[in-house]
Design a protein around this motif. Structure first.
Motif, short mmCIF file in Angstrom:
data_model
loop_
_atom_site.label_atom_id
_atom_site.label_comp_id
_atom_site.label_asym_id
_atom_site.label_seq_id
_atom_site.Cartn_x
_atom_site.Cartn_y
_atom_site.Cartn_z
N ALA A 199 25.66 37.68 76.25
CA ALA A 199 25.71 36.78 77.40
C ALA A 199 25.24 35.37 77.04
N LEU A 200 24.24 35.26 76.19
CA LEU A 200 23.74 33.95 75.78
C LEU A 200 24.85 33.09 75.21
N VAL A 201 25.74 33.71 74.45
CA VAL A 201 26.86 32.99 73.83
C VAL A 201 27.93 32.66 74.86
N THR A 202 28.41 33.68 75.57
CA THR A 202 29.55 33.48 76.46
C THR A 202 29.21 32.67 77.70
N ASP A 203 28.05 32.91 78.27
CA ASP A 203 27.67 32.17 79.48
C ASP A 203 27.57 30.68 79.18
N TRP A 204 26.96 30.34 78.04
CA TRP A 204 26.82 28.93 77.71
C TRP A 204 28.18 28.28 77.49
N ILE A 205 29.07 28.96 76.77
CA ILE A 205 30.41 28.39 76.51
C ILE A 205 31.17 28.20 77.81
N ARG A 206 31.14 29.18 78.70
CA ARG A 206 31.87 29.06 79.97
C ARG A 206 31.33 27.89 80.80
N GLU A 207 30.02 27.77 80.88
CA GLU A 207 29.44 26.68 81.66
C GLU A 207 29.74 25.32 81.03
N ALA A 208 29.63 25.23 79.71
CA ALA A 208 29.87 23.96 79.02
C ALA A 208 31.32 23.52 79.17
N PHE A 209 32.25 24.45 79.09
CA PHE A 209 33.66 24.09 79.22
C PHE A 209 34.01 23.76 80.66
N ALA A 210 33.43 24.46 81.61
CA ALA A 210 33.71 24.17 83.02
C ALA A 210 33.33 22.74 83.37
N GLU A 211 32.28 22.23 82.75
CA GLU A 211 31.82 20.88 83.04
C GLU A 211 32.63 19.80 82.31
N ARG A 212 33.19 20.14 81.14
CA ARG A 212 33.72 19.10 80.26
C ARG A 212 35.21 19.21 79.95
N VAL A 213 35.82 20.38 80.16
CA VAL A 213 37.20 20.60 79.74
C VAL A 213 38.00 21.15 80.91
N GLY A 214 39.19 20.61 81.11
CA GLY A 214 40.04 21.08 82.19
C GLY A 214 40.73 22.39 81.86
N GLY A 215 41.41 22.94 82.87
CA GLY A 215 42.23 24.13 82.67
C GLY A 215 41.44 25.41 82.56
N SER A 216 42.12 26.46 82.12
CA SER A 216 41.51 27.78 82.00
C SER A 216 40.95 27.99 80.60
N LEU A 217 40.14 29.03 80.49
CA LEU A 217 39.47 29.31 79.22
C LEU A 217 39.65 30.78 78.85
N ILE A 218 40.04 31.02 77.59
CA ILE A 218 40.12 32.37 77.03
C ILE A 218 39.03 32.48 75.97
N LEU A 219 38.18 33.49 76.10
CA LEU A 219 37.13 33.76 75.11
C LEU A 219 37.49 35.03 74.37
N VAL A 220 37.49 34.97 73.05
CA VAL A 220 37.89 36.12 72.25
C VAL A 220 37.07 36.13 70.97
N GLY A 221 36.98 37.27 70.30
CA GLY A 221 36.19 37.38 69.09
C GLY A 221 36.81 36.63 67.92
N ASP A 222 35.96 36.26 66.96
CA ASP A 222 36.46 35.54 65.79
C ASP A 222 37.39 36.40 64.95
N VAL A 223 37.16 37.71 64.93
CA VAL A 223 38.05 38.60 64.21
C VAL A 223 39.44 38.60 64.84
N GLU A 224 39.47 38.57 66.16
CA GLU A 224 40.76 38.65 66.85
C GLU A 224 41.60 37.38 66.64
N ILE A 225 40.98 36.21 66.64
CA ILE A 225 41.79 35.00 66.40
C ILE A 225 42.29 34.98 64.95
N ALA A 226 41.52 35.54 64.03
CA ALA A 226 41.99 35.60 62.65
C ALA A 226 43.18 36.54 62.53
N LEU A 227 43.13 37.69 63.23
CA LEU A 227 44.29 38.58 63.26
C LEU A 227 45.48 37.89 63.92
#
Length: 311
Positions: free
Chosen positions: A78-106
């Motif tokens: 939660a420490l990782v995902t909650d911070w990213i979601r809040e930071a993006f909501a304040e600074r970046v438009g549109g929707s957000l997809i959060l996924v593991g680093d292994v999955e984006i490499a695949l």
């Protein structure tokens, strides 16, 4: 016009790509924004600096972004995902997809489909994805327990094999090369330096192992061969799991193999050794050329809006 933002969040750095539907518009690299590795203030500064650079390079406001995809290790924390979601909501438009680093490499190799990915840089890991999108992994337990074929493991094993060669009254070019790299005067100094706590950075030895192997040193060549074989065995385990998966109705099916990471990009004997070892048991194995860039997997998800499979 739609704009897409992709991030590959590592422990020491974060890669960013801003793109439209067909082109990459800009790439930047910044400090980590992974909250397990840095405090909130530093993560915020790193994110804002990188986003400002993207805007300066492209003229695109981050509020104009249609969709973002962030790939990061630790997305179950939660420490990782909650911070990213809040930071993006304040600074970046549109929707957000959060996924593991292994999955984006695949995704960079297989665009949401099944396949096997071998990763080797400072550490290592092998990941596979089934037809249904479920992940399976082998290795990746860190330098004390695994990391076969990684830079750290290559360096450490080369050092151990150097001393084994001394026990067997064999010479190796690794010994003078290591002494020179670490600026040590003699063998006694090397013993003390190698055994200190905390340990030295064994990853620094990997390039000289590759160099000595290329120059014909048998000890260095054996290190690379053995590490390739061990990493290939992990890939074999993952392939066998995928073959037995109930969703795969073709027992003879062998997935494609992709590589990523600095070792697999730059150390041909490791990459070629993995392929050679795997083809002993899987002669029809297909191998993607070169290495894949994980952030392109994040960009694919951002563009398509594909979500990770739950479960």
């Amino acid at each position: 016009m739609a704009f897409y933002l992709a991030l590959d969040v590592g422990g020491t750095k974060t890669e960013y790509v801003l793109a439209d539907d067909t082109r990459e518009l800009a790439r930047v690299r910044g400090g980590t924004i992974k909250r397990m590795r840095t405090d909130a203030h530093s993560a915020t500064q790193n994110l804002e600096k990188a986003l400002a650079e993207l805007t300066a390079l492209t003229g695109v406001s981050m509020k104009s972004v249609t969709r973002s995809c962030v790939g990061a290790a630790g997305i179950t924390v939660a420490l990782v995902t909650d911070w990213i979601r809040e930071a993006f909501a304040e600074r970046v438009g549109g929707s957000l997809i959060l996924v593991g680093d292994v999955e984006i490499a695949l995704d960079a190799g297989f665009f949401g489909g099944p396949g096997v990915l071998v990763m080797a840089g400072t550490g290592s890991n092998v990941a596979g994805r089934t037809i249904q999108g479920e992940l399976t992994t082998a290795g990746g337990w860190g330098p004390a327990l695994a990391d076969q074929g990684s830079g750290s493991r290559i360096g450490h094993q080369a050092l151990r094999d150097t001393f084994f060669a001394i026990d067997e009254d064999r010479t190796t070019a690794l010994l003078p090369a290591i002494l020179e790299l670490w600026q040590l005067p003699d063998l006694e100094s090397l013993i003390g330096y190698a055994n200190q706590i905390p340990s030295p950075d064994f990853t620094r030895l990997a390039p000289l192992v590759v160099r000595c192997a290329a120059e014909g040193d048998a000890v260095a060549q054996n290190v690379l061969h053995r590490e390739a074989e061990e990493l290939a065995y992990l890939a074999h385990l993952v392939i066998e799991r995928l073959r037995r998966d109930p969703s795969n109705h073709r027992p003879e099916w062998v997935p494609e193999l992709a590589f990523t990471g600095s070792i697999l990009e730059h150390v041909a004997p490791i990459r070629e050794g993995i392929v050679s070892a795997l083809r002993r048991d899987h002669p029809s194995l297909k191998v993607l050329p070169g290495t894949v860039d994980p952030i392109l997997g994040a960009l694919w998800r951002a563009r398509t809006g594909s979500l990770p499979v739950a479960g």
